[in-house]
Design a protein around this motif. Structure first.
Motif, PDB file in Angstrom:
ATOM      1  N   LEU A 181       0.807  -1.223   0.000  1.00 24.30           N
ATOM      2  CA  LEU A 181       0.000   0.000   0.000  1.00 24.30           C
ATOM      3  C   LEU A 181       0.837   1.270   0.000  1.00 24.30           C
TER       4      LEU A 181
ATOM      5  N   GLU B 109       2.982   2.758  -2.133  1.00 26.33           N
ATOM      6  CA  GLU B 109       2.970   3.639  -3.297  1.00 26.33           C
ATOM      7  C   GLU B 109       1.665   4.422  -3.363  1.00 26.33           C
ATOM      8  N   SER B 110       0.553   3.745  -3.103  1.00 28.01           N
ATOM      9  CA  SER B 110      -0.734   4.429  -3.099  1.00 28.01           C
ATOM     10  C   SER B 110      -0.814   5.446  -1.967  1.00 28.01           C
ATOM     11  N   GLU B 111      -0.267   5.115  -0.802  1.00 26.97           N
ATOM     12  CA  GLU B 111      -0.302   6.026   0.349  1.00 26.97           C
ATOM     13  C   GLU B 111       0.445   7.320   0.048  1.00 26.97           C
TER      14      GLU B 111
ATOM     15  N   HIS C 100      -3.771   7.069  -6.088  1.00 27.70           N
ATOM     16  CA  HIS C 100      -4.129   6.129  -7.154  1.00 27.70           C
ATOM     17  C   HIS C 100      -5.367   6.622  -7.883  1.00 27.70           C
TER      18      HIS C 100
ATOM     19  N   ALA D  19      -9.736  -0.200  -5.565  1.00 26.39           N
ATOM     20  CA  ALA D  19      -9.592   1.221  -5.904  1.00 26.39           C
ATOM     21  C   ALA D  19     -10.846   1.678  -6.641  1.00 26.39           C
TER      22      ALA D  19
ATOM     23  N   ASP E  16     -10.789   7.808  -7.498  1.00 32.29           N
ATOM     24  CA  ASP E  16      -9.497   8.487  -7.490  1.00 32.29           C
ATOM     25  C   ASP E  16      -9.181   8.946  -6.072  1.00 32.29           C
TER      26      ASP E  16
ATOM     27  N   GLY F 119      -2.533  11.092  -2.958  1.00 33.18           N
ATOM     28  CA  GLY F 119      -1.617  10.571  -1.955  1.00 33.18           C
ATOM     29  C   GLY F 119      -1.163  11.662  -1.006  1.00 33.18           C
TER      30      GLY F 119
ATOM     31  N   ARG G  22       0.114   9.198  -9.758  1.00 37.15           N
ATOM     32  CA  ARG G  22      -0.731   8.270  -9.014  1.00 37.15           C
ATOM     33  C   ARG G  22      -0.639   6.874  -9.616  1.00 37.15           C
ATOM     34  N   VAL G  23      -0.800   5.874  -8.787  1.00 38.06           N
ATOM     35  CA  VAL G  23      -0.802   4.486  -9.256  1.00 38.06           C
ATOM     36  C   VAL G  23      -1.908   4.321 -10.288  1.00 38.06           C
TER      37      VAL G  23
END
Length: 206
Positions: free
Chosen positions: A54, A56-58, A62, A70, A73, A76, A113-114
């Protein structure tokens, strides 16, 4: 305090080091409060408490459908702290995959964003903290990222070596707990302050 006063007006990254619980986040908040970004947001992330999947999303957010769950949108922490300060506590626990992406953001000022295909500009001051050494071959931490974070270094000694701060911290916590309980603050007695000052404080006092 002198180091905080010198670091606050600058906009460079800050690395705060010291044992767990010595008050590194308090230092980060003081830097933010005294700096030119004081009216902007302050976001704090405990890197040791976020799972690697989590992370990268944090940090970067994302877009809807980027991964299972998800459903919308989501910005982060970098976007949420735009114009302010992002505090990365225990940055030494940052997964290696995210270290590369964090370095890119520090170099370019752009986040992606992811699941997204475009970059978003952010204006964020990063203040990081760690309770262990990040320097050297055995650190398992990207040295180019370390040097990016270590522009200004503040070492926070444990409370047992700075007894003069005990009355200040005692007053701070007494006022905070009084506010949380909706009671008028009461000054600590001289006996209580003496007992607190004489105690051999460990490093995990917050």
């Amino acid at each position: 305090q002198a180091l905080i006063d010198r670091a606050a007006p600058a906009d460079a990254a800050v690395l705060i080091t010291g044992e767990s619980g010595v008050g590194k986040e308090l230092v980060a908040r003081a830097i933010h409060r005294q700096g030119r970004r004081s009216k902007g947001p302050f976001e704090a992330v405990n890197c040791a408490a976020v799972t690697e999947s989590l992370f990268e999303s944090e940090l970067f957010g994302h877009v809807r459908g980027a991964f299972t769950g998800a459903q919308e949108d989501r910005p982060g922490r970098f976007e949420l702290s735009d114009g302010g300060t992002l505090f990365l506590d225990e940055v030494g626990d940052l997964p290696e995959s995210c270290q590369t992406k964090l370095l890119r953001v520090l170099e370019d000022g752009l986040v992606r964003r992811v699941g997204d295909t475009r970059d978003r500009p952010v204006d964020v001051r990063v203040v990081a903290a760690t309770n262990r050494s990040l320097e050297g071959e055995g650190a398992r931490f990207r040295q180019d990222l370390y040097y990016r974070l270590n522009v200004i270094r503040i070492e926070v000694p444990p409370l047992r070596t700075r007894k003069e701060d005990v009355p200040i911290l005692a007053a701070h916590f007494a006022a905070r707990f009084s506010a949380e309980s909706h009671k008028a603050p009461r000054a600590l007695s001289p006996e209580a302050l003496a007992a607190l000052s004489e105690y051999a404080w460990p490093g995990n006092v917050r």
